[in-house]
Motif scaffolding. Structure first.
Motif, PDB file in Angstrom:
ATOM      1  N   UNK A 238      -6.937   9.931  -6.037  1.00 24.01           N
ATOM      2  CA  UNK A 238      -8.067  10.153  -6.368  1.00 24.01           C
ATOM      3  C   UNK A 238      -9.198   9.141  -5.549  1.00 24.01           C
ATOM      4  N   UNK A 239     -10.495   9.082  -5.947  1.00 28.23           N
ATOM      5  CA  UNK A 239     -11.616   8.251  -5.512  1.00 28.23           C
ATOM      6  C   UNK A 239     -11.263   6.939  -5.509  1.00 28.23           C
ATOM      7  N   UNK A 240     -10.867   6.374  -6.818  1.00 30.38           N
ATOM      8  CA  UNK A 240     -10.499   4.965  -7.043  1.00 30.38           C
ATOM      9  C   UNK A 240      -9.187   4.621  -6.185  1.00 30.38           C
ATOM     10  N   UNK A 241      -8.240   5.389  -6.172  1.00 31.45           N
ATOM     11  CA  UNK A 241      -7.076   4.896  -5.185  1.00 31.45           C
ATOM     12  C   UNK A 241      -7.247   4.842  -3.796  1.00 31.45           C
ATOM     13  N   UNK A 242      -8.239   5.650  -3.276  1.00 33.26           N
ATOM     14  CA  UNK A 242      -8.434   5.771  -1.958  1.00 33.26           C
ATOM     15  C   UNK A 242      -9.465   4.772  -1.513  1.00 33.26           C
ATOM     16  N   UNK A 243     -10.432   4.433  -2.438  1.00 32.82           N
ATOM     17  CA  UNK A 243     -11.216   2.894  -2.265  1.00 32.82           C
ATOM     18  C   UNK A 243     -10.335   1.861  -2.199  1.00 32.82           C
ATOM     19  N   UNK A 244      -9.373   1.691  -3.243  1.00 32.79           N
ATOM     20  CA  UNK A 244      -8.404   0.413  -3.285  1.00 32.79           C
ATOM     21  C   UNK A 244      -7.625   0.485  -1.956  1.00 32.79           C
ATOM     22  N   UNK A 245      -7.122   1.586  -1.489  1.00 38.39           N
ATOM     23  CA  UNK A 245      -6.315   1.743  -0.303  1.00 38.39           C
ATOM     24  C   UNK A 245      -7.304   1.372   0.892  1.00 38.39           C
ATOM     25  N   UNK A 246      -8.312   1.905   1.119  1.00 40.09           N
ATOM     26  CA  UNK A 246      -9.161   1.342   2.186  1.00 40.09           C
ATOM     27  C   UNK A 246      -9.376  -0.042   2.256  1.00 40.09           C
ATOM     28  N   UNK A 247      -9.508  -0.570   1.121  1.00 40.65           N
ATOM     29  CA  UNK A 247      -9.994  -2.108   1.058  1.00 40.65           C
ATOM     30  C   UNK A 247      -8.823  -2.936   1.624  1.00 40.65           C
TER      31      UNK A 247
END
Length: 484
Positions: A238-247
């Motif tokens: 989801x959105x939060x998981x994607x942002x964490x992975x991109x970080x």
């Protein structure tokens, strides 16, 4: 109730296709027909305006005040709306008014109030609500108990959150995720991971909470490994998981995985909001793809291009030798009405320094206090010292260090020492090293730099002194640290 009125109310169930214009037309019809004050009709109108993504909370609040005797359902709807739309203080005030007129809260009321407490991080208020929950007998309800665990976790009271969790009879995935998220905010990722591994059933939110936790504490490799495990387990990020992975991709330089995530975002039609868009910009910039970072920025909706998106691209441009473009983007940012923050000024001042734009850099530095009512911090002074030093204005740089309103740190003194090296001022360099040592900010690198300065000036005795340091004991006001 007339058939036309019933048809008008039925339209309110079509939330996805309705706009506030339609709702106001329906409200006018209900007003003319004299049925707006009907509890069913009023509840329908207020629920749409207050809770729907297409609604208008202010309009709902005005209508709420117009009603002579709002039902408990309407009161709860308004408390919920304020809690969910980041107006927790209004939610709490509304609850107090609700008590004042004689309505007792129920389990739904408390679930919304506890969310408001979590937004406020107000543990004292949260404990008052917890006491009321127990006194009125609502503690056993799952979503109230989950709300309590979430509230205590958000307020960093993990002992209370864990006690509630351990005594909970019906733990669902929300209960587990609330506690895991709490440990992640507290930085206790090892404990969070132990709980995560024990979960009988996981969902996308629990996976994402753990990925985000790893990214927040700098365990980027673990974050990406978990992101991959999540997909192998059949969960869509989801959105939060994607942002964490991109970080994590940004800090590891994992460009291939970052590109895959970007393709996933495009494939699933995910909006480049300010958080996701900024994460992509940051990832591409740190992975060396500054032009792709710029194109992501341009693809973002205007409303999503906030100070963080601008600052991320300004930083990336400055770090990739495009300082001129960084300064142009800073000007564009101001023209579009986006206010810079402290980090923005550090990035743009660094860009001015690299280009030798002394006048522009001074103007931007002064604008912090004069235009934005923002007092420069120690890093901003460090940028200013670096700007002046690179331009050969050593006396001006020294004056900035002497007159700055706080103690210079290693960044400021390092900038001054580098300016001394560039301009061949050995004596000021020696003075600067002494300041570093007085503040216990010295390390071997400054002595190597100083000895190189002595060598450049053919002062060979100083080379040996620079390599050894001075023999005075640490602890006196003008001490030097003995270096082996």
């Amino acid at each position: 109730m007339k058939a036309s009125t019933q048809r008008a109310l039925a339209l309110l169930d079509q939330c996805l296709s309705l706009t506030m214009t339609h709702v106001k037309q329906i409200q006018c019809h209900l007003t003319v027909s004299g049925t707006l004050l009907d509890p069913h009709a009023a509840t329908k109108i207020i629920s749409f305006c207050a809770v729907s993504d297409h609604g208008d909370l202010n309009h709902a609040y005005q209508l709420f005040h117009y009603l002579p005797n709002p039902s408990k359902l309407i009161w709860n709807t308004m408390v919920r709306a304020f809690a969910e739309k980041n107006e927790p203080i209004k939610a709490v005030c509304l609850y107090k008014n609700m008590l004042h007129i004689g309505f007792l809260p129920n389990n739904y009321t408390f679930s919304f109030l506890l969310r408001a407490c979590a937004h406020l991080s107000d543990i004292s208020l949260g404990k008052i609500f917890h006491a009321q929950v127990v006194r009125l007998g609502w503690e056993a309800y799952d979503f109230v108990q989950n709300g309590l665990i979430h509230m205590y976790s958000t307020c960093d009271c993990m002992e209370s959150a864990r006690k509630l969790f351990d005594t909970s009879v019906n733990r669902d995935v929300i209960t587990w995720t609330a506690l895991i998220s709490g440990y992640v905010k507290s930085g206790l990722v090892v404990v969070a991971r132990e709980l995560f591994d024990q979960m009988p059933v996981k969902n996308t939110v629990s996976w994402s909470a753990m990925i985000t936790g790893y990214a927040q504490v700098g365990l980027f490799k673990e974050a990406l490994e978990l992101f991959n495990d999540m997909q192998v387990s059949g969960f869509r990020p989801n959105h939060a998981g994607i942002v964490g992975a991109l970080t994590a991709c940004a800090f590891l330089g994992a460009l291939d995985q970052g590109r895959w995530i970007h393709a996933y975002v495009d494939r699933n039609g995910m909006e480049l909001d300010r958080v996701l868009g900024t994460a992509l910009i940051d990832m591409y910039a740190k992975c060396g793809c500054i032009e792709i970072a710029r194109s992501v920025f341009d693809e973002m909706p205007n409303m999503s291009r906030d100070v963080y998106a601008f600052t991320s691209l300004i930083s990336g441009l400055a770090n990739h030798g495009q300082s001129g473009s960084a300064i142009e983007l800073f000007v564009r940012m101001k023209n579009e009405g986006v206010f810079p923050n402290e980090v923005t000024f550090i990035c743009v001042l660094s860009a001015c320094s690299r280009m030798g734009l002394v006048d522009e850099g001074m103007r931007i530095f002064n604008s912090m206090s004069e235009e934005y009512r923002m007092e420069p911090g120690v890093q901003h002074y460090g940028c200013l010292v670096d700007l002046l030093g690179r331009a050969g204005m050593l006396e001006e740089a020294k004056k900035v260090v002497r007159e700055m309103p706080m103690e210079p740190d290693s960044y400021v003194l390092g900038a001054l020492l580098n300016a001394c090296r560039v301009n061949g001022d050995v004596e000021l360099g020696k003075e600067t090293v002494e300041h570093l040592i007085h503040q216990s900010l010295d390390h071997g690198g400054v002595h190597v730099l100083l000895s190189n300065m002595y060598a450049s000036a053919n002062q060979w005795d100083g080379v040996a002194k620079g390599k050894k340091g001075n023999g005075r004991e640490k602890g006196t006001k003008a001490s030097w640290m003995q270096l082996d």
